[in-house]
Design a protein around this motif. Structure first.
Motif, PDB file in Angstrom:
ATOM      1  N   ILE A  91       0.915  -1.166   0.037  1.00  0.00           N
ATOM      2  CA  ILE A  91       0.165   0.145   0.102  1.00  0.00           C
ATOM      3  C   ILE A  91       0.909   1.171  -0.003  1.00  0.00           C
ATOM      4  N   THR A  92       0.607   2.231  -1.024  1.00  0.00           N
ATOM      5  CA  THR A  92       1.313   3.374  -0.852  1.00  0.00           C
ATOM      6  C   THR A  92       0.759   4.389  -0.576  1.00  0.00           C
ATOM      7  N   PHE A  93      -0.567   4.457  -0.469  1.00  0.00           N
ATOM      8  CA  PHE A  93      -1.473   5.785  -0.029  1.00  0.00           C
ATOM      9  C   PHE A  93      -2.629   5.530   0.360  1.00  0.00           C
TER      10      PHE A  93
ATOM     11  N   SER B 191      -5.068   8.847  11.201  1.00  0.00           N
ATOM     12  CA  SER B 191      -3.769   9.857  10.598  1.00  0.00           C
ATOM     13  C   SER B 191      -2.744   9.180  10.534  1.00  0.00           C
ATOM     14  N   ARG B 192      -2.455   7.902  11.240  1.00  0.00           N
ATOM     15  CA  ARG B 192      -1.173   7.388  11.425  1.00  0.00           C
ATOM     16  C   ARG B 192      -0.890   6.884   9.808  1.00  0.00           C
ATOM     17  N   LEU B 193      -1.971   6.701   9.154  1.00  0.00           N
ATOM     18  CA  LEU B 193      -1.880   6.231   7.703  1.00  0.00           C
ATOM     19  C   LEU B 193      -1.147   7.050   6.773  1.00  0.00           C
ATOM     20  N   ASP B 194      -1.507   8.549   7.045  1.00  0.00           N
ATOM     21  CA  ASP B 194      -0.714   9.423   6.087  1.00  0.00           C
ATOM     22  C   ASP B 194       0.779   9.170   5.823  1.00  0.00           C
ATOM     23  N   ASP B 195       1.337   9.162   7.206  1.00  0.00           N
ATOM     24  CA  ASP B 195       2.831   8.885   6.865  1.00  0.00           C
ATOM     25  C   ASP B 195       3.249   7.377   6.836  1.00  0.00           C
ATOM     26  N   ALA B 196       2.402   6.474   7.207  1.00  0.00           N
ATOM     27  CA  ALA B 196       2.714   4.971   7.583  1.00  0.00           C
ATOM     28  C   ALA B 196       1.525   4.121   6.861  1.00  0.00           C
ATOM     29  N   PRO B 197       1.378   4.320   5.414  1.00  0.00           N
ATOM     30  CA  PRO B 197       0.299   3.566   4.946  1.00  0.00           C
ATOM     31  C   PRO B 197       0.610   1.773   4.996  1.00  0.00           C
ATOM     32  N   GLU B 198       2.008   1.802   5.298  1.00  0.00           N
ATOM     33  CA  GLU B 198       2.329   0.364   5.372  1.00  0.00           C
ATOM     34  C   GLU B 198       1.778  -0.230   6.350  1.00  0.00           C
ATOM     35  N   LEU B 199       1.288   0.387   7.297  1.00  0.00           N
ATOM     36  CA  LEU B 199       0.318  -0.165   8.613  1.00  0.00           C
ATOM     37  C   LEU B 199      -0.664  -1.028   8.106  1.00  0.00           C
TER      38      LEU B 199
ATOM     39  N   THR C  54       7.605   0.429  -4.365  1.00  0.00           N
ATOM     40  CA  THR C  54       6.891   0.920  -3.317  1.00  0.00           C
ATOM     41  C   THR C  54       7.389   1.990  -2.751  1.00  0.00           C
ATOM     42  N   ARG C  55       8.947   2.086  -2.564  1.00  0.00           N
ATOM     43  CA  ARG C  55       9.546   3.147  -1.948  1.00  0.00           C
ATOM     44  C   ARG C  55       9.440   4.538  -2.609  1.00  0.00           C
ATOM     45  N   ALA C  56       9.207   4.385  -3.880  1.00  0.00           N
ATOM     46  CA  ALA C  56       9.201   5.461  -4.872  1.00  0.00           C
ATOM     47  C   ALA C  56       7.989   6.158  -4.770  1.00  0.00           C
ATOM     48  N   ALA C  57       6.711   5.399  -4.496  1.00  0.00           N
ATOM     49  CA  ALA C  57       5.438   5.789  -4.489  1.00  0.00           C
ATOM     50  C   ALA C  57       5.457   6.461  -2.705  1.00  0.00           C
ATOM     51  N   ARG C  58       5.866   5.611  -2.042  1.00  0.00           N
ATOM     52  CA  ARG C  58       5.563   6.427  -0.581  1.00  0.00           C
ATOM     53  C   ARG C  58       6.465   7.338  -0.096  1.00  0.00           C
ATOM     54  N   ALA C  59       7.690   7.468  -0.718  1.00  0.00           N
ATOM     55  CA  ALA C  59       8.308   8.640  -0.519  1.00  0.00           C
ATOM     56  C   ALA C  59       8.768   9.451  -1.750  1.00  0.00           C
ATOM     57  N   LEU C  60       7.538   9.975  -2.291  1.00  0.00           N
ATOM     58  CA  LEU C  60       7.319  10.698  -3.390  1.00  0.00           C
ATOM     59  C   LEU C  60       8.075  12.008  -3.468  1.00  0.00           C
TER      60      LEU C  60
END
Lengths: 124, 479
Positions: A34-36, A77-85, B468-474
């Motif tokens: 998950i990226t966003f 709102s933790r998902l804003d910075d950490a969608p990997e959760l 994944t990193r490219a998308a997460r740390a855009l």
């Protein structure tokens, strides 16, 4: 209260009239990394099965549908910075938002955990 | 490879500009908008510059260098002669057509717009066409606005637009932009919109149904006439997304089937540059009932055979400057004129034959979720390989090492581990055979030496990217 699931792979857990919503472990696994997560606005009113939020992964962007009708009272709102959760803990720490549910009777239209597991098995 | 900025040497220049012999002026620009220091351009010689970009271009991947079977995108080869044709018009400014008496000076370009609209109307079975929309999605947006104008003129406020779940994402997006709510219909086991669910969703609040046929799975929907009939009975209109028109040229005309509005992607079907490679063009065709709402102005042919630009006051207004991306229209006009009826039929026959050849040769090695004759593209699944830990993305990366652009992966969304292959009509059997050989090799690697796939690509300037990193740390800003 035990979790209930939609056919679109959201889960909901109700305590009093507060419903915590997320996507299932199965959905998180299928989406891949998950990226966003596009969280809903607090105060937004939704009807059951309306679009509540959106989620993006390296593979796809998908809508998240609301398992129940109600009003959004809190977002994770933790998902804003950490969608990997959502990947790490889709059905616990990776919850999406909390709703003030307006009609708990709607739970009847959802699947319980056993029924959902059977539903997922049937998809493969 | 160094950036052009890293090659910069202070004071080096490609040309010497003469010292200005006119006084400097600030041109009345506010101080806040004026630059007080020289712009930070790289300082290089002409030779530095030529080498830099020539070497960059050698790292590029394009249809001109390699096979590019990117499903859903129709990456076919475009004949270079059309570039020359477009260049012939480069000196003509479109505003001339709008100046008093200007039409007389641009009869050629105006006739080209008019002729292209006739050609597209004939090919799609529509009554009129506008060339104004600047891309496929812009055509969709225009088409939906025409549909909204049609209903509004009848005093109706319809709320919904129906799309199948296999539709291109732009379909629901265009309809939502135009203010409609989207109703998504699931895919039936035969690979297209579930007819019963569609029938149940249709009512007098539905403005339109949007169909892509053949759809994203490369399948021709045998029920499109019925789908149109059901919509019309409820007073709804039917929209044909022409993204895959290259599969049915000269075989089926959407207008004859019952579609009311269509957009065509000139860059996909009619051989004009693609995506970032050039401006797009998404002409929209309509049935007679929607002609009043077409964008203004229109190019018309007068009784004396001359061409004129006329306002179209009842329409939805302008959707672009002038007549659309004219240079693209020249290429499409050339393509259609050069190929003619027989040539266009051959285009779609060859596109469908190539896709079916690939499908037949690869179905032993890869799962084929919808195992039936396909149109211009076919969708495999790497589900079998995924059980061994090899995913569609690994196969895609391996293909790069072997000199092929990967197919589209993970789309359409309703196929797990999707691998979507569109060979197009411009590829030879020899090219297809070498691609097939590498796909079979990849399937064997998945069983015997999976690490080879996991490590790919190894021949590219950079290895496997961390998507994944490219998308997460855009990070999209240059620093």
């Amino acid at each position: 209260m035990a979790k209930h699931y939609t056919r679109e792979h959201e889960w909901v857990s109700v305590s009093g009239t507060v419903a915590t919503v997320g996507i299932s472990d199965h959905a998180a696994h299928e989406l891949g990394d998950i990226t966003f997560v596009e969280l809903p606005q607090a105060g937004k009113s939704v009807k059951q099965f309306d679009i509540l939020a959106a989620i993006e992964s390296v593979k796809a962007a998908s809508d998240i549908y609301s398992p129940l009708s109600g009003k959004v009272i809190e977002v994770n709102s933790r998902l804003d910075d950490a969608p990997e959760l959502v990947n790490q803990s889709a059905e616990d720490a990776g919850w999406i938002c909390k709703l003030e549910a307006s009609d708990l009777g709607e739970v009847g239209a959802l699947m319980d955990e056993a029924a959902y597991q059977e539903f997922v098995q049937g998809l493969v | 490879m160094e950036l052009i900025y890293e090659k910069s040497v202070p004071g080096r220049t490609g040309v010497r500009i003469p010292v200005a012999d006119i006084p400097r002026t600030t041109g009345g620009f506010p101080a806040g908008l004026r630059r007080f220091e020289p712009a930070a351009f790289p300082e290089v010689s002409e030779l530095d510059l030529v080498r830099h970009y020539t070497n960059l271009s050698r790292r590029n991947f394009s249809v001109d260098t390699n096979f590019y079977p990117l499903g859903s995108c129709t990456m076919k080869y475009n004949a270079k002669v059309m570039e020359n044709a477009a260049a012939l018009f480069a000196g003509c400014h479109p505003v001339v057509a709008l100046l008093p008496g200007g039409e007389k000076l641009v009869q050629g370009p105006l006739s080209l717009v008019w002729e292209l609209e006739r050609q597209l109307a004939e090919i799609t079975g529509m009554d009129e066409v506008t060339t104004q929309p600047l891309a496929g999605a812009h055509g969709e947006m225009t088409g939906i606005m025409l549909i909204a104008a049609y209903h509004k003129a009848r005093g109706q406020k319809r709320k919904y637009v129906i799309v199948p779940d296999s539709s291109h994402g732009t379909n629901p997006a265009s309809a939502a932009m135009a203010g409609y709510e989207i109703v998504t219909i699931p895919t039936a086991p035969y690979g297209d919109m579930d007819l019963d669910a569609y029938r149940a969703a249709m009512n007098d609040q539905v403005a339109a149904v949007m169909m892509t046929c053949p759809n994203t799975l490369g399948l021709f929907n045998p029920y499109i006439a019925e789908i149109c009939r059901i919509a019309h009975e409820a007073g709804a209109l039917t929209y044909y997304d022409g993204a895959n028109l290259n599969a049915i040229l000269g075989k089926v005309r959407p207008g004859d089937v019952g579609f009311d509005v269509i957009h065509v992607n000139l860059h996909k079907t009619f051989g004009t540059p693609h995506g970032g490679g050039g401006p797009g063009s998404g002409p929209v065709g309509v049935r007679a009932g929607l002609i009043p709402y077409l964008p203004t102005p229109r190019v018309v042919k007068k009784d004396d055979g001359s061409f004129a630009v006329e306002a179209h006051p009842e329409g939805i207004g302008r959707v672009s400057d002038f007549f659309g991306n004219f240079g693209i229209m020249v290429r499409a006009f050339g393509y259609i004129t050069l190929l003619g009826r027989e040539g266009l039929i051959e285009v779609s026959e060859q596109a469908v034959l190539n896709a079916n050849y690939l499908m037949a040769r690869l179905k032993e090695e890869y799962d084929l979720p919808f195992d039936q004759t396909c149109m211009h593209e076919c969708v495999f699944s790497a589900a079998r390989q995924a059980k061994e830990g090899i995913h569609a993305i690994d196969i895609a990366k391996y293909l790069i090492d072997r000199g092929f652009h990967p197919p589209t992966v993970y789309f359409p969304l309703n196929v797990k581990e999707a691998i979507m292959i569109e060979p197009t009509e411009t590829e030879s059997k020899q090219t297809l055979d070498s691609f097939i050989a590498v796909m079979i090799e990849a399937a064997r690697c998945a069983k015997e030496s999976p690490q080879e796939l996991k490590d790919a690509p190894i021949t590219t300037p950079v290895g496997r990217l961390d998507e994944t990193r490219a998308a997460r740390a855009l990070q999209v800003c240059c620093e």
